[in-house]
Design an enzyme around this catalytic site. Sequence first.
Site, PDB file in Angstrom:
ATOM      1  N   ILE A 180      81.765  30.865  59.414  1.00  0.00           N
ATOM      2  CA  ILE A 180      80.842  31.818  59.601  1.00  0.00           C
ATOM      3  C   ILE A 180      79.493  31.200  60.225  1.00  0.00           C
ATOM      4  O   ILE A 180      78.873  31.607  60.946  1.00  0.00           O
ATOM      5  CB  ILE A 180      80.578  32.679  58.229  1.00  0.00           C
ATOM      6  CG1 ILE A 180      79.611  33.735  58.839  1.00  0.00           C
ATOM      7  CG2 ILE A 180      79.735  31.809  57.166  1.00  0.00           C
ATOM      8  CD1 ILE A 180      80.201  34.831  59.729  1.00  0.00           C
ATOM      9  N   GLU A 199      81.126  38.232  53.074  1.00  0.00           N
ATOM     10  CA  GLU A 199      81.298  37.895  51.497  1.00  0.00           C
ATOM     11  C   GLU A 199      82.197  36.723  51.310  1.00  0.00           C
ATOM     12  O   GLU A 199      83.000  36.311  52.144  1.00  0.00           O
ATOM     13  CB  GLU A 199      81.974  39.016  50.752  1.00  0.00           C
ATOM     14  CG  GLU A 199      82.939  39.766  51.566  1.00  0.00           C
ATOM     15  CD  GLU A 199      84.126  38.943  52.132  1.00  0.00           C
ATOM     16  OE1 GLU A 199      84.776  38.275  51.106  1.00  0.00           O
ATOM     17  OE2 GLU A 199      84.565  39.031  53.071  1.00  0.00           O
ATOM     18  N   GLY A 251      87.226  36.924  56.087  1.00  0.00           N
ATOM     19  CA  GLY A 251      86.066  37.285  55.389  1.00  0.00           C
ATOM     20  C   GLY A 251      85.010  36.453  56.086  1.00  0.00           C
ATOM     21  O   GLY A 251      84.845  35.956  57.061  1.00  0.00           O
ATOM     22  N   GLU A 252      83.921  36.431  54.956  1.00  0.00           N
ATOM     23  CA  GLU A 252      82.602  35.619  55.485  1.00  0.00           C
ATOM     24  C   GLU A 252      81.790  36.481  56.271  1.00  0.00           C
ATOM     25  O   GLU A 252      80.764  36.040  56.623  1.00  0.00           O
ATOM     26  CB  GLU A 252      83.077  34.244  55.975  1.00  0.00           C
ATOM     27  CG  GLU A 252      83.623  33.227  55.003  1.00  0.00           C
ATOM     28  CD  GLU A 252      83.938  31.929  55.636  1.00  0.00           C
ATOM     29  OE1 GLU A 252      83.400  31.499  56.868  1.00  0.00           O
ATOM     30  OE2 GLU A 252      84.636  31.269  55.311  1.00  0.00           O
ATOM     31  N   GLY A 253      82.363  37.545  56.804  1.00  0.00           N
ATOM     32  CA  GLY A 253      81.733  38.100  58.095  1.00  0.00           C
ATOM     33  C   GLY A 253      82.211  37.588  59.256  1.00  0.00           C
ATOM     34  O   GLY A 253      81.621  37.822  60.449  1.00  0.00           O
TER      35      GLY A 253
END
Lengths: 334, 334
Positions: free
Chosen positions: B83, B160, B300-302
């Site tokens: 990210i 997240e 994830g992580e955006g």
Amino acid sequence: MNIKDQLQHKIDFKTKPLGALGRLEEIALQIGIIQDSLSPKLEKPVLLVFAADHGLADEGISPFPKEVTWQMVMNFCAGGAAINVFCKQNGIDIKVIDAGVDYDFPEGLPFLDAKIAKGTRNMLRQPAMSVDECRQAMEKGKGFVKAEAENGCNTIAFGEMGIGNTSASALLMHKFTGISIEECTGKGAGLNDENVVRKKKILKEVSEKYQVENPLDILATFGGFEIAMMVGAFLEAKKQKMVILVDGFIATAAALTATRFDKKVTENCIFCHTSKEKGHQLMAKYLGAKPLLDIGMRLGEGSGAAVAFPIVKSAVLFLNEMTSFEDAGVSNKE
Amino acid sequence: MNIKDQLQHKIDFKTKPLGALGRLEEIALQIGIIQDSLSPKLEKPVLLVFAADHGLADEGISPFPKEVTWQMVMNFCAGGAAINVFCKQNGIDIKVIDAGVDYDFPEGLPFLDAKIAKGTRNMLRQPAMSVDECRQAMEKGKGFVKAEAENGCNTIAFGEMGIGNTSASALLMHKFTGISIEECTGKGAGLNDENVVRKKKILKEVSEKYQVENPLDILATFGGFEIAMMVGAFLEAKKQKMVILVDGFIATAAALTATRFDKKVTENCIFCHTSKEKGHQLMAKYLGAKPLLDIGMRLGEGSGAAVAFPIVKSAVLFLNEMTSFEDAGVSNKE
């Protein structure tokens, strides 16, 4: 370990679940292999837009009049077209090439003059190009790419503008894949259903008119100057070990044609998007390509390649810049 | 004309065939409507990454150990995660938030401390959060977004990190959509088939253990601190008329939950990618969302939002920067 295994190892030990970056991992691997490097770089990206006219446009196979080709070239030169916006956004140098537009442009416009003739011939009557014209176009395409490579560019995209060029592309697709002309022919720039039926009828007639077998003859008979130039450009880009960003229907038809001269050309191709133009999905499937984006675009100009470029960049950047589990002190899978 | 019709008119008279930019046109329209402007702008884009631990992780529902949550927070702070790379590439400001990580971080790390508790409780035994904790988390999420809006940001994404949070998301999806827990549950960060069966069994047991009806109780019982904070963040971002870039499975579960508090929240959402995590496609379909990318990501992580952001930018840029047929002197369709 060979470069492929070394790259895969590097990818697998980045701080992420195995395979969690999906297509980005495949693209990182592909580009690493093309450049034979664990730290590939995308240098001086360039998009060449080839423009030309098509004699077949006289038959009304496009909803737009033929003069839109030169008008759009003027628009490219003024910086107002979609491709200008997307190239500027994504740091891609754009070069516009007159491959055979049916117009006398005023002096001093910022494009490259490689006009073979003022449009191809109407292939309902005679072959679009002579074999010699086709060869010339291919050579010029090679020359443009070679010049970019000498200038330090290792990442190239091809776009096009030419009223009538989905017809030429559909015919090339039909001839090289054996898929029916019915399935290769779509709405182009927005024909209504009735006119699509007419377009199919005309293309069928053209297709049946000529008995040509070898790739050069097929390209000369059914192609266009911008397409033949792109075919040469694909071949030279492969030779120069470049990363090639492939746009939609017309660019893919040129890539397909190029495989008939060098079947390994697709090793260097990243298919950037699935065009809404009818035959594109089938053509991509035929080539074993999985285009990166599917966002309903059908504009040409190289727009799909330009819009997708940041994602290709993301692939290279994660490979170069993410830390490994070991370096970050993150626990790997149990 | 209302803003929607004005925008559509502006889009339709750009120098391109009608509709030829596909989803980019839809996004340009959506953002113009959100901002009530014919010349929308994406200002100071920010990605908030919420991190928290999950008590249910004790049951072995993830292939990674729980400490990976705090280790990845350290990785975010050091700039080495996926990210970080994608946000840096695309000009997105990243802020890491400890929503409830089970770890005492050293002083001086560049993250925002909003720890509600050191992880949720194991919901196989008791509700993940108390209603009060859940409310606190939502309020903190709102506060972070409000602060960004006050700072001039109008474009926000949420990411997240939390080992175990696909389980919480699957449960929320199940409760809010009625889709079976079987279909909502996937491999998460990479469980093998045998352990996916175990995960499903555990989630089924959790699901059947509690009789809760209202959205707040459901979120408190089955959610996580990072998810509850995201739910608040979605609600505030809608209130602030922001463009919201939605990532994959967990972020979409938070968006889905947010619709139970404000059903119009999705009007501001651009669903950025289809996660490889099993339930995501069904969840997107349930919300009527057509995610922009489908490139096999499940990190994830955006990360999906950050990678897709340039395409969202392309939509706004063509609307603002392309010329019209009239201005360019290009002939429109016959």
